[in-house]
Design an enzyme around this catalytic site. Sequence first.
Site, PDB file in Angstrom:
ATOM      1  N   LEU A   1     -37.252  96.433 -28.769  1.00 55.58           N
ATOM      2  CA  LEU A   1     -36.704  95.322 -29.212  1.00 55.58           C
ATOM      3  C   LEU A   1     -37.912  94.185 -29.504  1.00 55.58           C
ATOM      4  O   LEU A   1     -39.044  94.465 -28.962  1.00 55.58           O
ATOM      5  CB  LEU A   1     -35.967  94.390 -27.946  1.00 55.58           C
TER       6      LEU A   1
ATOM      7  N   LEU B   1     -58.800  89.249 -22.562  1.00 52.47           N
ATOM      8  CA  LEU B   1     -57.734  89.186 -21.636  1.00 52.47           C
ATOM      9  C   LEU B   1     -56.765  90.250 -21.696  1.00 52.47           C
ATOM     10  O   LEU B   1     -56.014  90.639 -20.763  1.00 52.47           O
ATOM     11  CB  LEU B   1     -57.037  87.752 -21.969  1.00 52.47           C
ATOM     12  N   ALA B   2     -56.115  90.411 -22.780  1.00 51.48           N
ATOM     13  CA  ALA B   2     -55.270  91.503 -23.428  1.00 51.48           C
ATOM     14  C   ALA B   2     -55.476  92.976 -22.586  1.00 51.48           C
ATOM     15  O   ALA B   2     -54.700  93.736 -22.131  1.00 51.48           O
ATOM     16  CB  ALA B   2     -54.907  91.787 -24.605  1.00 51.48           C
TER      17      ALA B   2
ATOM     18  N   CYS C   1     -48.582  88.676 -24.607  1.00 51.73           N
ATOM     19  CA  CYS C   1     -48.730  87.238 -25.251  1.00 51.73           C
ATOM     20  C   CYS C   1     -49.782  86.788 -24.419  1.00 51.73           C
ATOM     21  O   CYS C   1     -49.779  86.524 -23.477  1.00 51.73           O
ATOM     22  CB  CYS C   1     -47.423  86.596 -25.176  1.00 51.73           C
TER      23      CYS C   1
ATOM     24  N   PHE D   1     -61.779  98.687 -26.263  1.00 50.26           N
ATOM     25  CA  PHE D   1     -60.985  99.144 -25.130  1.00 50.26           C
ATOM     26  C   PHE D   1     -60.224 100.535 -25.390  1.00 50.26           C
ATOM     27  O   PHE D   1     -60.028 101.414 -24.398  1.00 50.26           O
ATOM     28  CB  PHE D   1     -60.028  97.904 -25.010  1.00 50.26           C
TER      29      PHE D   1
ATOM     30  N   LYS E   1     -60.714  86.510 -25.692  1.00 52.16           N
ATOM     31  CA  LYS E   1     -61.436  86.590 -24.827  1.00 52.16           C
ATOM     32  C   LYS E   1     -61.402  87.955 -23.815  1.00 52.16           C
ATOM     33  O   LYS E   1     -61.655  87.964 -22.705  1.00 52.16           O
ATOM     34  CB  LYS E   1     -60.958  85.440 -23.771  1.00 52.16           C
TER      35      LYS E   1
HETATM   36  S1  NHW Z   1     -46.617  94.006 -30.205  1.00 52.82           S
HETATM   37  C1  NHW Z   1     -46.780  92.079 -30.000  1.00 52.82           C
HETATM   38  C2  NHW Z   1     -48.008  91.613 -29.253  1.00 52.82           C
HETATM   39  N1  NHW Z   1     -48.102  90.556 -29.319  1.00 52.82           N
HETATM   40  C3  NHW Z   1     -48.441  89.625 -30.300  1.00 52.82           C
HETATM   41  O1  NHW Z   1     -48.895  89.893 -31.219  1.00 52.82           O
HETATM   42  C4  NHW Z   1     -48.273  88.114 -29.958  1.00 52.82           C
HETATM   43  C5  NHW Z   1     -49.530  87.183 -30.594  1.00 52.82           C
HETATM   44  N2  NHW Z   1     -50.775  87.701 -30.131  1.00 52.82           N
HETATM   45  C6  NHW Z   1     -51.186  87.573 -28.831  1.00 52.82           C
HETATM   46  O2  NHW Z   1     -50.690  87.094 -28.026  1.00 52.82           O
HETATM   47  C7  NHW Z   1     -45.421  94.395 -28.829  1.00 52.82           C
HETATM   48  C8  NHW Z   1     -52.670  88.245 -28.692  1.00 52.82           C
HETATM   49  O3  NHW Z   1     -53.337  88.306 -30.177  1.00 52.82           O
HETATM   50  C9  NHW Z   1     -52.573  89.525 -28.176  1.00 52.82           C
HETATM   51  C10 NHW Z   1     -54.163  90.182 -28.161  1.00 52.82           C
HETATM   52  C11 NHW Z   1     -52.255  89.409 -26.824  1.00 52.82           C
HETATM   53  C12 NHW Z   1     -51.759  90.484 -28.796  1.00 52.82           C
HETATM   54  N3  NHW Z   1     -51.074  95.986 -28.638  1.00 52.82           N
HETATM   55  O4  NHW Z   1     -57.611  89.846 -25.285  1.00 52.82           O
HETATM   56  P1  NHW Z   1     -58.380  90.316 -26.711  1.00 52.82           P
HETATM   57  C13 NHW Z   1     -46.060  94.478 -27.378  1.00 52.82           C
HETATM   58  O5  NHW Z   1     -46.050  93.715 -26.664  1.00 52.82           O
HETATM   59  C14 NHW Z   1     -56.407  94.947 -28.193  1.00 52.82           C
HETATM   60  C15 NHW Z   1     -52.203  96.554 -27.932  1.00 52.82           C
HETATM   61  O6  NHW Z   1     -59.600  89.784 -26.920  1.00 52.82           O
HETATM   62  P2  NHW Z   1     -56.171  88.633 -28.297  1.00 52.82           P
HETATM   63  C16 NHW Z   1     -46.633  95.921 -27.285  1.00 52.82           C
HETATM   64  C17 NHW Z   1     -57.366  95.041 -29.351  1.00 52.82           C
HETATM   65  O7  NHW Z   1     -57.007  96.081 -30.249  1.00 52.82           O
HETATM   66  N4  NHW Z   1     -53.517  96.322 -28.018  1.00 52.82           N
HETATM   67  O8  NHW Z   1     -57.266  89.845 -28.061  1.00 52.82           O
HETATM   68  C18 NHW Z   1     -48.019  95.684 -26.324  1.00 52.82           C
HETATM   69  C19 NHW Z   1     -58.680  94.998 -28.642  1.00 52.82           C
HETATM   70  O9  NHW Z   1     -58.872  96.331 -28.172  1.00 52.82           O
HETATM   71  P3  NHW Z   1     -59.990  97.028 -28.831  1.00 52.82           P
HETATM   72  C20 NHW Z   1     -53.875  95.216 -28.519  1.00 52.82           C
HETATM   73  O10 NHW Z   1     -55.980  88.661 -29.690  1.00 52.82           O
HETATM   74  C21 NHW Z   1     -48.364  97.026 -26.045  1.00 52.82           C
HETATM   75  C22 NHW Z   1     -58.308  94.091 -27.657  1.00 52.82           C
HETATM   76  O11 NHW Z   1     -56.566  93.897 -27.339  1.00 52.82           O
HETATM   77  C23 NHW Z   1     -52.677  94.391 -29.196  1.00 52.82           C
HETATM   78  O12 NHW Z   1     -56.802  87.572 -27.200  1.00 52.82           O
HETATM   79  C24 NHW Z   1     -49.738  97.045 -25.092  1.00 52.82           C
HETATM   80  C25 NHW Z   1     -58.434  92.623 -27.729  1.00 52.82           C
HETATM   81  O13 NHW Z   1     -58.229  91.786 -26.700  1.00 52.82           O
HETATM   82  C26 NHW Z   1     -51.482  95.084 -29.091  1.00 52.82           C
HETATM   83  N5  NHW Z   1     -50.446  94.084 -29.982  1.00 52.82           N
HETATM   84  O14 NHW Z   1     -54.813  89.324 -27.331  1.00 52.82           O
HETATM   85  C27 NHW Z   1     -50.239  98.449 -24.947  1.00 52.82           C
HETATM   86  N6  NHW Z   1     -53.467  93.363 -29.948  1.00 52.82           N
HETATM   87  O15 NHW Z   1     -60.094  98.396 -28.101  1.00 52.82           O
HETATM   88  C28 NHW Z   1     -49.419  98.986 -23.712  1.00 52.82           C
HETATM   89  C29 NHW Z   1     -54.564  93.505 -29.624  1.00 52.82           C
HETATM   90  O16 NHW Z   1     -59.654  97.210 -30.228  1.00 52.82           O
HETATM   91  C30 NHW Z   1     -49.841 100.627 -23.340  1.00 52.82           C
HETATM   92  N7  NHW Z   1     -54.919  94.692 -29.036  1.00 52.82           N
HETATM   93  O17 NHW Z   1     -61.267  96.135 -28.638  1.00 52.82           O
HETATM   94  C31 NHW Z   1     -49.245 101.156 -22.482  1.00 52.82           C
HETATM   95  C32 NHW Z   1     -49.299 100.309 -20.853  1.00 52.82           C
HETATM   96  C33 NHW Z   1     -48.458 101.215 -19.936  1.00 52.82           C
HETATM   97  C34 NHW Z   1     -49.063 102.692 -19.408  1.00 52.82           C
HETATM   98  C35 NHW Z   1     -48.217 103.235 -18.345  1.00 52.82           C
HETATM   99  C36 NHW Z   1     -48.412 104.297 -18.093  1.00 52.82           C
HETATM  100  C1  EN5 Z   2     -42.493  94.410 -31.110  1.00 50.38           C
HETATM  101  N1  EN5 Z   2     -41.116  94.364 -30.611  1.00 50.38           N
HETATM  102  O1  EN5 Z   2     -44.345  90.503 -40.322  1.00 50.38           O
HETATM  103  C2  EN5 Z   2     -42.453  93.434 -32.370  1.00 50.38           C
HETATM  104  N2  EN5 Z   2     -42.087  90.222 -40.462  1.00 50.38           N
HETATM  105  O2  EN5 Z   2     -41.199  92.573 -43.239  1.00 50.38           O
HETATM  106  C3  EN5 Z   2     -44.116  93.148 -32.656  1.00 50.38           C
HETATM  107  N3  EN5 Z   2     -41.390  89.484 -43.536  1.00 50.38           N
HETATM  108  O3  EN5 Z   2     -40.286  89.261 -41.857  1.00 50.38           O
HETATM  109  C4  EN5 Z   2     -44.428  93.749 -34.129  1.00 50.38           C
HETATM  110  N4  EN5 Z   2     -45.289  86.613 -44.989  1.00 50.38           N
HETATM  111  O4  EN5 Z   2     -41.155  90.397 -46.207  1.00 50.38           O
HETATM  112  C5  EN5 Z   2     -44.250  92.868 -35.128  1.00 50.38           C
HETATM  113  N5  EN5 Z   2     -39.619  88.810 -46.736  1.00 50.38           N
HETATM  114  C6  EN5 Z   2     -44.450  93.201 -36.591  1.00 50.38           C
HETATM  115  C7  EN5 Z   2     -43.648  92.334 -37.353  1.00 50.38           C
HETATM  116  C8  EN5 Z   2     -44.187  90.788 -37.371  1.00 50.38           C
HETATM  117  C9  EN5 Z   2     -43.211  89.970 -38.387  1.00 50.38           C
HETATM  118  C10 EN5 Z   2     -43.204  90.183 -39.863  1.00 50.38           C
HETATM  119  C11 EN5 Z   2     -42.068  90.984 -41.630  1.00 50.38           C
HETATM  120  C12 EN5 Z   2     -41.452  92.101 -41.682  1.00 50.38           C
HETATM  121  C13 EN5 Z   2     -41.146  89.864 -42.448  1.00 50.38           C
HETATM  122  C14 EN5 Z   2     -40.673  88.620 -44.665  1.00 50.38           C
HETATM  123  C15 EN5 Z   2     -41.003  87.262 -44.640  1.00 50.38           C
HETATM  124  C16 EN5 Z   2     -42.483  87.073 -45.343  1.00 50.38           C
HETATM  125  C17 EN5 Z   2     -43.104  85.881 -45.294  1.00 50.38           C
HETATM  126  C18 EN5 Z   2     -44.377  85.784 -45.884  1.00 50.38           C
HETATM  127  C19 EN5 Z   2     -40.517  89.525 -45.973  1.00 50.38           C
HETATM  128  C20 EN5 Z   2     -38.957  89.419 -47.964  1.00 50.38           C
HETATM  129  C21 EN5 Z   2     -37.486  89.573 -47.980  1.00 50.38           C
HETATM  130  C22 EN5 Z   2     -36.904  89.869 -49.255  1.00 50.38           C
HETATM  131  C23 EN5 Z   2     -35.483  89.603 -49.264  1.00 50.38           C
HETATM  132  C24 EN5 Z   2     -34.894  90.235 -50.512  1.00 50.38           C
HETATM  133  C25 EN5 Z   2     -35.282  91.538 -51.023  1.00 50.38           C
HETATM  134  C26 EN5 Z   2     -36.666  91.866 -50.910  1.00 50.38           C
HETATM  135  C27 EN5 Z   2     -37.297  91.520 -49.553  1.00 50.38           C
END
Ligand code: NHW
Ligand code: EN5
Length: 388
Positions: A388, A149-150, A139, A4, A147
């Site tokens: 955030l 969906l992202a 999410c 993607f 699948k």
């Molecule tokens: S980062 C937090 C993201 N959310 C989570 O980690 C929650 C838990 N995980 C999930 O819900 C903050 C799923 O695992 C998600 C992926 C939905 C993450 N950013 O559907 P598939 C944000 O919200 C790519 C971007 O099969 P999945 C920022 C992955 O590399 N891409 O995966 C969001 C692959 O592509 P590739 C991500 O696990 C920014 C494809 O998705 C990603 O079921 C968005 C796989 O899709 C991520 N965090 O669902 C971009 N995680 O090319 C905004 C995975 O590698 C861009 N992928 O094959 C800008 C848009 C606006 C532009 C305007 C001009």
């Molecule tokens: C976009 N807005 O991994 C957000 N958190 O260090 C999406 N670790 O809390 C991006 N694993 O190190 C999210 N304790 C990316 C972050 C996802 C969440 C995440 C980490 C950041 C975290 C903790 C807990 C680890 C538990 C086991 C951690 C150590 C603390 C210790 C305190 C005393 C001094 C040394 C460090």
Amino acid sequence: KHKFWETQPVGQFKEVGDSSLPEGPIEPPTPLSEVKQEPYNLPSAYEWTTCDMDSEETCLEVYNLLKNNYVEDDENMFRFNYSKEFLRWALRPPSYFRSWHIGVRAKSSKKLVAFITGVPARIRVRDEVVRMAEINFLCVHKKLRSKRLAPVMIKEVTRRVHLENIWQAAYTAGVVLPTPITTCQYWHRSLNPKKLIDVGFSRLGARMTMSRTIKLYKLPDSPVTPGFRKMELRDVPAVTRLLRNYLSQFVVAPDFDEDDVEHWLLPSENVVDSYLVESPETHEITDFCSFYTLPSSILGNQTYSTLKAAYSYYNVSTKTPLLQLMNDALIVAKQKDYDVFNALDVMQNESFLKELKFGPGDGQLHYYLYNYRIRRELKPSELGLVLL
Ligand code: NHW
Ligand code: EN5
């Protein structure tokens, strides 16, 4: 590898280090009439929904989706638990678009199964202010992962952003994608070390007992800086001037006006806290600090269900040393019963992290721009943006 992301206007891995590529938009805007008018196709069992965050019912559905399916740490011990009030705040800044709060529902049950959002922002890159979308809260329900969906959700939010004549975006992620503008380290400062150790957030250091650890992290009962107080509505003009002047030194930073400052920095209970230093003599506002509230669910602990975390937001010091200002922020966070104070190594944060007993976490945060190339990777200290 990235089927993607290879198709998207983002810096590609093969271009890293190629200093012949110009800084700025990767592709030009297209005429609005050429932006696709219909939503992208979802698998036939699902349908798009625009989430009205004013609605208590919808806000609760979003809250529950994220509470159960959003970001976890690498060992799946903690999961972010953004509050409803926080989500409302994060998603309704000045001039927000309801159409950028995008959900996916199962057609049969109407259950919300996926979400992605954008909010508008003006972000300055060197001396250009660029209208962008800040993308967050992507999410997909755990049962619908992998699948593809992202990518559909990302294309749909992109389309809706384009419809507002905006062509760039900023986002952060814990995973590596093509290609970070910078990679930041999370740091953690224990406020309630016993609980943090009990729930596995941190460990007892070598040659440390629990009582020595508690003593190590002890803080005064109240802030030490004379004139340190909560920010109020009347402070918005002064805080805006202070912040704009401070952020001008970073390569990438938000271009905040007074409306933005009122929205993003005026204290809101259990969402965002802001303090400033008002000179007792001149009544000048000389320093500012802020943090937002983002609890995490503790997965599978008998005693505790939530970790109360404060995240460092925007801080400005002109008179009070930054170290002392942030120590006062730790003191008020402790008084408000936070368990831990988190910070990234952005802006000038490195100058206080070690001294104030923050330790590096096991997580990193990668920052990205969509359709905007940066000549070289930035240092975290060149970044003036907190998402955030
Ligand atoms: S980062 C937090 C993201 N959310 C989570 O980690 C929650 C838990 N995980 C999930 O819900 C903050 C799923 O695992 C998600 C992926 C939905 C993450 N950013 O559907 P598939 C944000 O919200 C790519 C971007 O099969 P999945 C920022 C992955 O590399 N891409 O995966 C969001 C692959 O592509 P590739 C991500 O696990 C920014 C494809 O998705 C990603 O079921 C968005 C796989 O899709 C991520 N965090 O669902 C971009 N995680 O090319 C905004 C995975 O590698 C861009 N992928 O094959 C800008 C848009 C606006 C532009 C305007 C001009
Ligand atoms: C976009 N807005 O991994 C957000 N958190 O260090 C999406 N670790 O809390 C991006 N694993 O190190 C999210 N304790 C990316 C972050 C996802 C969440 C995440 C980490 C950041 C975290 C903790 C807990 C680890 C538990 C086991 C951690 C150590 C603390 C210790 C305190 C005393 C001094 C040394 C460090």
